[in-house]
Design an enzyme around this catalytic site. Structure first.
Site, PDB file in Angstrom:
ATOM      1  N   HIS A 398      33.979  25.304  49.213  1.00  0.00           N
ATOM      2  CA  HIS A 398      35.108  26.619  48.780  1.00  0.00           C
ATOM      3  C   HIS A 398      34.392  27.801  48.427  1.00  0.00           C
ATOM      4  O   HIS A 398      34.990  28.798  48.008  1.00  0.00           O
ATOM      5  CB  HIS A 398      35.882  26.083  47.609  1.00  0.00           C
ATOM      6  CG  HIS A 398      36.743  25.116  47.443  1.00  0.00           C
ATOM      7  ND1 HIS A 398      38.197  25.206  47.866  1.00  0.00           N
ATOM      8  CD2 HIS A 398      36.748  23.834  47.399  1.00  0.00           C
ATOM      9  CE1 HIS A 398      38.762  24.150  47.929  1.00  0.00           C
ATOM     10  NE2 HIS A 398      37.972  23.184  47.708  1.00  0.00           N
ATOM     11  N   LYS A 589      43.680  38.617  41.041  1.00  0.00           N
ATOM     12  CA  LYS A 589      42.686  37.522  41.354  1.00  0.00           C
ATOM     13  C   LYS A 589      41.637  37.556  40.314  1.00  0.00           C
ATOM     14  O   LYS A 589      41.668  38.550  39.470  1.00  0.00           O
ATOM     15  CB  LYS A 589      42.110  37.737  42.745  1.00  0.00           C
ATOM     16  CG  LYS A 589      41.785  39.244  42.905  1.00  0.00           C
ATOM     17  CD  LYS A 589      41.003  39.181  44.206  1.00  0.00           C
ATOM     18  CE  LYS A 589      42.237  39.453  45.296  1.00  0.00           C
ATOM     19  NZ  LYS A 589      42.459  38.520  46.270  1.00  0.00           N
ATOM     20  N   ARG A 590      40.847  36.419  40.263  1.00  0.00           N
ATOM     21  CA  ARG A 590      39.665  36.562  39.378  1.00  0.00           C
ATOM     22  C   ARG A 590      38.810  37.889  39.524  1.00  0.00           C
ATOM     23  O   ARG A 590      38.757  38.310  40.577  1.00  0.00           O
ATOM     24  CB  ARG A 590      38.962  35.225  39.488  1.00  0.00           C
ATOM     25  CG  ARG A 590      39.446  34.109  38.637  1.00  0.00           C
ATOM     26  CD  ARG A 590      39.771  34.423  37.191  1.00  0.00           C
ATOM     27  NE  ARG A 590      38.503  34.359  36.519  1.00  0.00           N
ATOM     28  CZ  ARG A 590      38.075  33.361  35.855  1.00  0.00           C
ATOM     29  NH1 ARG A 590      38.679  32.253  35.592  1.00  0.00           N
ATOM     30  NH2 ARG A 590      36.680  33.544  35.043  1.00  0.00           N
ATOM     31  N   LYS A 595      35.126  40.483  45.162  1.00  0.00           N
ATOM     32  CA  LYS A 595      36.364  40.723  45.455  1.00  0.00           C
ATOM     33  C   LYS A 595      36.756  42.167  45.459  1.00  0.00           C
ATOM     34  O   LYS A 595      37.636  42.492  45.795  1.00  0.00           O
ATOM     35  CB  LYS A 595      37.096  39.976  44.697  1.00  0.00           C
ATOM     36  CG  LYS A 595      37.064  38.315  44.797  1.00  0.00           C
ATOM     37  CD  LYS A 595      38.015  37.833  43.541  1.00  0.00           C
ATOM     38  CE  LYS A 595      37.811  36.067  43.676  1.00  0.00           C
ATOM     39  NZ  LYS A 595      38.682  35.608  44.770  1.00  0.00           N
ATOM     40  N   THR A 699      43.983  32.685  48.787  1.00  0.00           N
ATOM     41  CA  THR A 699      45.278  31.839  48.749  1.00  0.00           C
ATOM     42  C   THR A 699      46.498  32.916  48.422  1.00  0.00           C
ATOM     43  O   THR A 699      47.594  32.954  48.708  1.00  0.00           O
ATOM     44  CB  THR A 699      45.533  30.656  48.050  1.00  0.00           C
ATOM     45  OG1 THR A 699      45.041  30.834  46.755  1.00  0.00           O
ATOM     46  CG2 THR A 699      44.610  29.412  48.928  1.00  0.00           C
ATOM     47  N   LYS A 703      50.394  34.237  49.804  1.00  0.00           N
ATOM     48  CA  LYS A 703      51.597  34.300  49.021  1.00  0.00           C
ATOM     49  C   LYS A 703      52.194  35.715  49.036  1.00  0.00           C
ATOM     50  O   LYS A 703      53.453  35.599  49.082  1.00  0.00           O
ATOM     51  CB  LYS A 703      51.245  33.865  47.528  1.00  0.00           C
ATOM     52  CG  LYS A 703      50.795  32.284  47.176  1.00  0.00           C
ATOM     53  CD  LYS A 703      50.137  32.304  45.858  1.00  0.00           C
ATOM     54  CE  LYS A 703      49.298  30.964  45.876  1.00  0.00           C
ATOM     55  NZ  LYS A 703      48.427  31.025  44.739  1.00  0.00           N
TER      56      LYS A 703
HETATM   57  C1  NBG Z   1      37.573  29.697  46.145  1.00  0.00           C
HETATM   58  C2  NBG Z   1      37.415  30.791  47.166  1.00  0.00           C
HETATM   59  C3  NBG Z   1      38.720  31.255  47.638  1.00  0.00           C
HETATM   60  C4  NBG Z   1      39.466  30.017  47.967  1.00  0.00           C
HETATM   61  C5  NBG Z   1      39.617  29.117  46.955  1.00  0.00           C
HETATM   62  C6  NBG Z   1      40.384  27.733  47.308  1.00  0.00           C
HETATM   63  C7  NBG Z   1      35.993  28.760  44.294  1.00  0.00           C
HETATM   64  C8  NBG Z   1      34.780  27.732  44.309  1.00  0.00           C
HETATM   65  N1  NBG Z   1      36.188  28.920  45.479  1.00  0.00           N
HETATM   66  O1  NBG Z   1      38.340  32.189  48.463  1.00  0.00           O
HETATM   67  O2  NBG Z   1      36.577  31.680  46.245  1.00  0.00           O
HETATM   68  O3  NBG Z   1      40.700  30.294  48.472  1.00  0.00           O
HETATM   69  O4  NBG Z   1      38.582  28.477  46.313  1.00  0.00           O
HETATM   70  O5  NBG Z   1      39.737  27.347  48.380  1.00  0.00           O
HETATM   71  O6  NBG Z   1      36.695  28.848  43.409  1.00  0.00           O
END
Ligand code: NBG
Length: 853
Positions: A398, A589-590, A595, A699, A703
């Site tokens: 991920h 988002k975080r 980002k 994701t 949405k």
């Molecule tokens: C996160 C990514 C996102 C991705 C999500 C789900 C982790 C390690 N990765 O870009 O930063 O959408 O995983 O796949 O949290």
């Protein structure tokens, strides 16, 4: 590293063989054959009527909560409501269990350290089609459904995208009739509750269990023992030399089951989360010795394992307790599945019954654990065990950030899991022999591919172990999977090209459209029928409606309704006012440097600066509210400073009359799934502005598009696929592409010279440094210095392009019909991003199984 030290020698060391609960207590089924007709009949459901609902609800209130309606608290009422709705799912759940067991079907074992579930009640009401009935029934009891719904505290057992993805996936599998058990950890404290004190993030514990948890079913009788530490030894087993692990201490894993209801299909899968408890051996000895305090300490030590979710997102800290958590839940989960098989089941056929999907590297220690079970406990030959193990796992990566790829120090892993380290070494030896055979004389390559890293200290590269063991390795968006093959694991993809595949992420349409956006759902269903909820590609049928004036009007009304709903919530929840008529521009988002929330706030600051310096007047600005939602990892200084900057800018800008209220910033605290469900449907503009090549997928981007927001974004992650589908004219693209980023990095990036040569960039940064936003003149030294001298994520390089594209956004927004048309086309063309489609891809490309009908 030792945030949870292993107990010292005075801690218990003896592990009696009869430690686990008696076999009698978890024997399944009645001792004698039942005779009563009710006991013989299938489990029933309460009647699907207002009367039936009211009866069930009052019964629960009276007998489970033990209160009369007239004396019940809102919490009592919520708990009784939750239990009532649960009861309507019960027959389906029990039937699902029976059917799956009978069919001996292959199950997906989704192994994930995180599940960011969101509230359960709304989803359960949707799955049972009880919304209207509950509303009427409760009203007849003098209660309000919405009030009771807002009483629910969401289980925040995840950090962000990765945990939310897991929740979407298990929802889709249930809806698609695929047998799946989600395995994870029942953290007593989930992701922290974020508050702001003078604009700075302060973390509060997330006490999500404190008012009761009506959605879980603990099964202490099925607790599993998990061992840790100690040493290994070899012994002679009838002429064969074998290894065994003599652990030093152990804990119990108690399973808590949660329902995962499919949408209107009668299936309810299970999510099984493990909670750590002290074994009796842990404290008995010490109790006997009369040391009560030590005994209690031992108990606390054991329970620490599932106490708290690590709040780092994409940047693991490599703490010992974290490794304990990882091993704890996978050991429980493997043992659990094997225990559930028939006693005479031939484990050589295990791959016919389960495929474990490794959600990132967090559960990868499951690989040596399965080897240990087969080789040490079942006494199989190594090769035989490896053949089976290899078929039982697949791995999803991920991330692309090097710091997010877990590497466990050999010293730590060897101390906590000595036998597993030996097994990893052997896997590595055999693998490297394979490499040397395939690439003779290429010793450098063998060293590069070794599971064991030598620098900066000896460590176990979990991603390599997962890649070697997994039947398949996938990234989470097309670009990410390509970069994973070409940049992160190039040697592996050269050796095993067929092992690598892509599955682009998806989101569940049930929660994020049908539930979160009732007005849009109604509009869409009126136009094309309700089939889209489980077949999202059908949204394509909306295309012609983009040119239908009435539909566009309905679409705008739905958006306006969502904005009003958000405005009401924000006033009540945070005391924030959302001015009517504004373009709602959302970045949630975080908080992470890659980002680039800093770029978003620089856009606001730049506009503000232009008004202050007279380059433009307030009336030149399209009325806009920029909404942020973001938690920063508690130890991530730069991220926390960025939160302070955003809050400081909000305070200044919102209060400055020179802007005439045409540019405001809203930053509600504690962004979570519950808030997302209100925020996303209200957005006009979705900010997806990571540096190209850094966001694996995203994701949230999906949405927003599916809720009719237009995206301003870089060519990164799933943005690439969104843009391809919606068309260039319906997407605001800016910034460098990934190859340009790589080239710039290679040629030596110099943010300082960009600053010096770009007057508007300079003016923006200077305004931050000037002190107008904070009484502390040095408050932003860290951020400014970092951008000027390092700017790892090239904010400065994309600044101009971003400002120009934001101007394009304003032009487009001025043409209401054009904007609405684009927004409708975003909805119509993004059906691909359903997690149902993602699950179909996994089933076809990775799991090789299908629905159980
Ligand atoms: C996160 C990514 C996102 C991705 C999500 C789900 C982790 C390690 N990765 O870009 O930063 O959408 O995983 O796949 O949290």
């Amino acid at each position: 590293m030792t945030d949870n030290p292993i107990p010292t020698p005075d801690a218990p060391t003896v592990v009696p063989a009869d430690e686990s609960p008696t076999t009698e207590s978890h024997r399944r089924g009645p001792a004698f054959k039942p005779t009563h007709p009710v006991a013989l009949a299938p489990v029933g459901s309460p009647p699907h009527s207002v009367d039936g609902f009211v009866r069930e609800f009052l019964h629960e209130l009276n007998t489970t909560q033990g209160v009369a309606l007239s004396r019940s608290s809102v919490n009592d009422q919520y708990l009784a409501l939750a239990t009532t709705v649960r009861n309507y799912l019960m027959a389906r759940w029990l039937e699902t269990g029976r059917k799956t067991h009978e069919a001996q079907a292959k199950t997906i074992g989704y192994l994930s350290a995180e599940y960011l579930l969101g509230r359960q009640l709304g989803n359960a009401l949707l799955a049972t089609q009880l919304n209207d009935i509950a509303e009427k029934g409760l009203a007849a009891c003098g209660l309000d459904l919405a009030t009771l719904r807002s009483q629910e505290v969401e289980p925040g057992l995840g950090n962000g995208g990765l945990g939310r993805l897991a929740a979407c996936f298990i929802d889709s599998l249930a809806t698609m009739n695929v047998p799946c058990i989600g395995y994870g950890i029942r953290y007593e404290y989930g992701i922290f509750r974020q508050t702001f004190v003078d604009g700075r993030q302060v973390e509060q514990p997330d006490t999500w269990l404190s008012l009761g948890s009506p959605w879980e079913f603990p099964h202490p009788e099925s607790a599993v023992q998990v061992d840790f530490a100690g040493h290994t030894e070899t012994y002679d087993d009838h002429g064969v030399t074998r290894s065994r692990w003599i652990p030093e201490w152990n804990v119990l894993g108690v399973p808590y089951n949660y329902m995962v209801p499919g949408y209107l299909n009668g299936r309810v899968n299970t999510l099984r989360l493990w909670s750590a408890q002290a074994t009796k051996a842990f404290d008995l000895q010490i109790f006997n010795a009369g040391d009560y305090a030590s005994a209690v300490r031992a108990q606390t030590f054991a329970e620490n394992i599932s106490k708290v979710l690590y709040p780092e997102d994409s940047t693991p800290q490599g703490k010992e307790l974290r490794l304990q958590q990882q091993y704890f839940f996978v050991a429980c989960s493997l043992r659990d599945f094997i225990n559930e098989l028939d006693p005479d089941f031939d484990l050589h056929k295990l791959p016919e019954r389960i495929i474990y999907q490794l959600n990132d590297t967090h559960p990868v220690i499951a690989v040596p654990e399965l080897m240990r079970i087969l080789v040490d406990e079942k006494k199989w030959e190594w090769d035989e065990a490896w053949e089976v193990t290899k078929q039982c796992f697949a791995y999803t990566c991920h991330t692309l950030l090097p710091e997010a790829l877990e590497v466990w120090p050999v010293s730590l892993l060897g101390r906590l899991l000595p036998r597993h380290l030996e097994i990893i070494y052997r896997i590595n030896d055999e693998f490297l022999a394979e490499v040397r055979e395939a690439f003779p004389g290429d010793e450098l390559r063998a060293r590069r591919m070794s599971i064991i890293a030598e620098y900066p200290e000896r460590g176990v590269r979990m991603a390599y172990l997962a890649t070697i063991a997994g039947t398949k390795v996938n990234g989470v968006a097309a670009l990410h999977s390509q970069l994973l093959r070409d940049k992160v694991l190039p040697d592996f993809s050269e050796m095993w090209p067929d092992k690598f595949t892509n599955v682009t992420n998806g989101i569940t349409p049930r929660r994020f459209i049908r539930m979160a956006n009732p007005k849009l759902s109604e509009l869409v269903t009126d136009a094309i029928g309700s089939g889209w909820v489980t077949d999202l590609e059908r949204l394509q049928e909306l295309e012609p409606y983009a040119d239908d004036e009435d539909f566009r009007e309905g679409f705008r009304k739905a958006k306006a309704w969502n904005k009003e709903r958000l405005a009401n919530l924000l006033v009540q929840r945070d005391g924030i006012s959302l001015p009517p008529g504004h373009l709602v521009d959302v970045m949630v988002k975080r908080l992470h440097e890659y980002k680039r929330q800093s770029l978003k706030i620089m856009h606001v600051i730049s506009l503000y600066e232009q008004v202050l310096s007279g380059k433009i007047t307030a009336s030149d600005i399209t009325p806009r509210t920029v909404v942020f939602g973001a938690k920063a990892a508690p130890g991530y200084k730069m991220a926390k400073d960025t939160i302070y900057l955003i809050n400081a800018v909000a305070k200044t800008v919102n209060a400055d009359p020179r802007l005439e209220g045409r540019l405001t910033v809203a930053f509600p605290a504690n962004y979570n799934v519950t808030l997302a469900e209100k925020l996303i449907p209200a957005a006009d503009l979705s900010e997806q502005i990571s540096l190209a090549g850094m966001e694996a997928s995203g994701t949230g981007n999906m949405k927003f598009a599916l809720n009719g927001a237009l995206t301003i974004g870089t060519d990164d992650g799933a943005n690439v696929e969104i843009r391809e589908l919606v068309g260039d004219e319906n997407f605001f693209l800016f910034g460098m592409r990934e190859p340009e980023v790589a080239a710039l990095a290679a040629s030596g990036y110099n943010p300082g010279s960009l600053y010096a040569n770009n007057p508007q960039l300079k003016a923006t940064i200077d305004l931050i440094a000037s002190g107008v936003f904070s009484s502390d003149p040095h408050a932003f030294d860290g951020i400014v210095g970092n951008l000027l001298h390092q700017d790892r994520f090239m904010v400065f390089a994309d600044f101009d392009s971003y400002m120009a594209e934001q101007a394009e956004v304003e032009r487009a927004y001025a043409d209401e019909d054009r904007w609405t048309r684009s927004a409708i086309l975003n909805v119509a063309r993004c059906g691909f991003f359903s997690s149902d489609r993602a699950m179909r891809d996994y089933l076809k490309r990775i799991w090789h199984t299908g629905p159980l009908l």
